[in-house]
Scaffold this active site. Structure first.
Site, mmCIF file in Angstrom:
data_model
loop_
_atom_site.group_PDB
_atom_site.id
_atom_site.type_symbol
_atom_site.label_atom_id
_atom_site.label_comp_id
_atom_site.label_asym_id
_atom_site.label_seq_id
_atom_site.Cartn_x
_atom_site.Cartn_y
_atom_site.Cartn_z
ATOM 1 N N ASP A 66 0.811 -1.226 0.000
ATOM 2 C CA ASP A 66 0.000 0.000 0.000
ATOM 3 C C ASP A 66 0.842 1.273 0.000
ATOM 4 O O ASP A 66 0.432 2.289 -0.566
ATOM 5 C CB ASP A 66 -0.919 0.037 1.237
ATOM 6 C CG ASP A 66 -2.071 -0.963 1.151
ATOM 7 O OD1 ASP A 66 -2.062 -1.800 0.231
ATOM 8 O OD2 ASP A 66 -2.970 -0.900 2.018
ATOM 9 N N HIS A 107 -20.558 -29.402 -15.083
ATOM 10 C CA HIS A 107 -21.953 -29.005 -14.936
ATOM 11 C C HIS A 107 -22.563 -29.715 -13.739
ATOM 12 O O HIS A 107 -22.334 -30.917 -13.571
ATOM 13 C CB HIS A 107 -22.742 -29.399 -16.195
ATOM 14 C CG HIS A 107 -24.214 -29.113 -16.055
ATOM 15 N ND1 HIS A 107 -24.724 -27.840 -16.174
ATOM 16 C CD2 HIS A 107 -25.266 -29.928 -15.774
ATOM 17 C CE1 HIS A 107 -26.032 -27.893 -15.989
ATOM 18 N NE2 HIS A 107 -26.392 -29.142 -15.744
#
Ligand code: NAD
Length: 459
Positions: free
Chosen positions: A306, A438
């Site tokens: 940061d 799926h």
């Protein structure tokens, strides 16, 4: 003053600093890691990413229980024992920070508790003692921005106060509809607070895809959260019965609140370490500039995370940490991507990486979009998910993926496939022809790609 010497010293033990220290130790360096906190992990582990995810999970349990009736499953009245919830959150943090302590011991990283400051070009002061060093890494992070002119009142919180979970205010106002504001809105609304979010840009999560954000906003409003965009708080009055926020813009009027969270961004902590004494400049935003190898303007001094500016995200810091350790140890390394994923762990989750449609348009980059609505996903519906969307931005000529936005349950986990696709220069065909299991939410990524190619049979 007692004097010591460090081969490689890292200032700050957040996800950037500890990753850097551990990587350097793995490369054979003798490492010292300094932080004022009693535990490693920085803001992320101690009072940021991890405790907030624990509270967001609690919020999810509450929401699931509330919606149980739709599945024929009823619970009694939901009650929240704040002490137990707080202890659970703190226990998770303790487990992880304790784990880091063990990892650092195993690597023989020397940890020092204290706030380090440069007192000369190659010297630091830590807890009243002088430490000379061969190489140093500044990883001192960022702090919440405080809005100027606000009264000093314990009912005005920053993200750390919000995560301390002292109480559930009846009326909670959140100033700033960025990631922290939205995550805290998700938590406190589920815990029973009446939440109002005040954002001065014209959408919450500014910068994220508009269509996805509209889905998020609707979901928030369904949970009873009030959102005022394009709205500025012009004055705050701390009266005994309530904090009174005068607002103007999209919403003009007064908002009364029992607590207010300020979540208006974070400021880099460059000023915290007297960097100029070592010849390292800090700009007016507290940022220390670095190149892709995390080198500052002074040889042997690196900066990561940061303190080097936006995006202020733990995963960027960690990657920079590895780069700094490697470069400092004589290896060629660089963070050679600006593809840093963003995830808001709201309900539903909002995740994005690469270009949004609006950014591609603004920058005149040739692009098309293809999306798949989660209302047509069997996995989403059968697991209780609501509205959602997978949206790909792609190059019409090469079919390469330029950006992806996903909104829906677990969108943050799904984003990784899109980021990998972008890093590897994958095309729509690569994604569409990859067999996705799926029923999974990951199919929505393949379906969006199939839709772009005209091969989709699920819509
Ligand atoms: P942010 O920059 O994400 O959002 C701040 C928001 O406040 C913006 O939308 C801005 O327009 C708004 N704002 C600024 N001044 C305002 C004002 N006076 N009135 C109303 N709105 C105002 O910052 P944040 O949410 O505070 O988060 C800080 C940093 O921490 C960010 O870099 C964020 O990415 C990071 N963070 C990341 C995560 C995550 O990855 N899940 C979680 C929390 C924080």
């Amino acid at each position: 003053m007692a004097e010591h010497h460090a081969d490689f010293i890292v200032l700050g033990a957040g996800p950037g600093g500890y990753a850097c220290a551990f990587r350097a130790a793995d490369l054979g360096r003798k490492v010292v890691l300094v932080d004022p906190r009693a535990t490693l992990g920085g803001v992320c582990l101690n009072e940021g990413c991890i405790p907030s995810k624990a509270l967001l999970h609690a919020a999810e349990i509450i929401r699931e229980a509330r919606h149980g009736g739709e599945w024929g499953i009823s619970t009694g009245k939901i009650s929240v024992d704040l002490d137990t919830l707080r202890a659970r959150k703190d226990g998770i943090v303790a487990q992880l920070t304790g784990g880091l302590g063990a990892l650092s011991k195993r690597r023989k990283v020397k940890t020092l508790r204290g706030a380090a400051k440069f007192i000369g070009p190659k010297t630091l002061e830590i807890d009243g003692e002088a430490w000379t060093f061969d190489q140093a890494v500044i990883a001192v992070g960022s702090s919440p921005v405080r809005l100027p002119g606000w009264p000093d009142d314990p009912r005005i919180w920053d993200s750390t106060d919000a995560l301390a979970l002292r109480e559930i205010p009846k009326r909670l106002a959140i100033v700033g509809g960025g990631i922290i504001g939205l995550e805290m809105a998700t938590v406190y609304a589920a815990l029973g607070a009446q939440v109002t979010v005040i954002e001065f840009m014209d959408q919450i999560a500014p910068g994220a895809d508009r269509e996805a954000v509209a889905i998020l906003r609707r979901a928030f409003e369904r949970e009873g959260i009030t959102i005022h965009t394009g709205t500025r708080v012009t004055a705050v009055n701390a009266t005994k019965p309530a904090l009174i926020l005068d607002c103007s813009g999209g919403f003009t009027g007064e908002i009364k609140a029992d607590a207010v969270i300020q979540a208006v961004g974070r400021r880099a902590n460059g000023e915290a370490v007297n960097a100029p004494v070592a010849g390292v400049s800090v700009d007016e935003r507290g940022i220390i500039a670095v190149n892709a190898s995390c080198e500052t303007e002074v040889k042997g001094i690196f900066a990561i995370g940061d303190v080097t500016g936006n995006p202020m995200l733990a995963h960027r810091a960690t990657h920079q940490g590895h780069v700094a350790a490697e470069v400092a140890s004589g290896h060629a390394a660089a963070l050679d991507t600006d593809l840093i994923p963003s995830v808001a762990y709201t309900s539903p989750e909002l995740a994005w990486a690469g270009l949004t449609q609006a950014q591609a348009k603004e920058r005149s980059i040739p692009h098309k979009t293809a999306s798949f609505p989660w209302a047509a996903s069997g996995r989403n519906l059968s697991s209780g998910g609501g509205d959602g969307l997978t949206k790909l931005v792609y190059c019409p000529e090469s079919h390469r993926i330029l950006g992806a936005t996903l909104i829906g349950r677990n969108a943050g986990e799904l984003l990784a496939e899109c980021v990998l696709a972008m890093e590897m220069g994958a095309t729509l065909e690569d994604i569409a022809l990859t067999v996705h299991a799926h029923p999974t939410l990951s199919e929505t990524v393949a379906f969006a790609a199939e839709r772009a190619l005209g091969t989709l049979t699920d819509l």
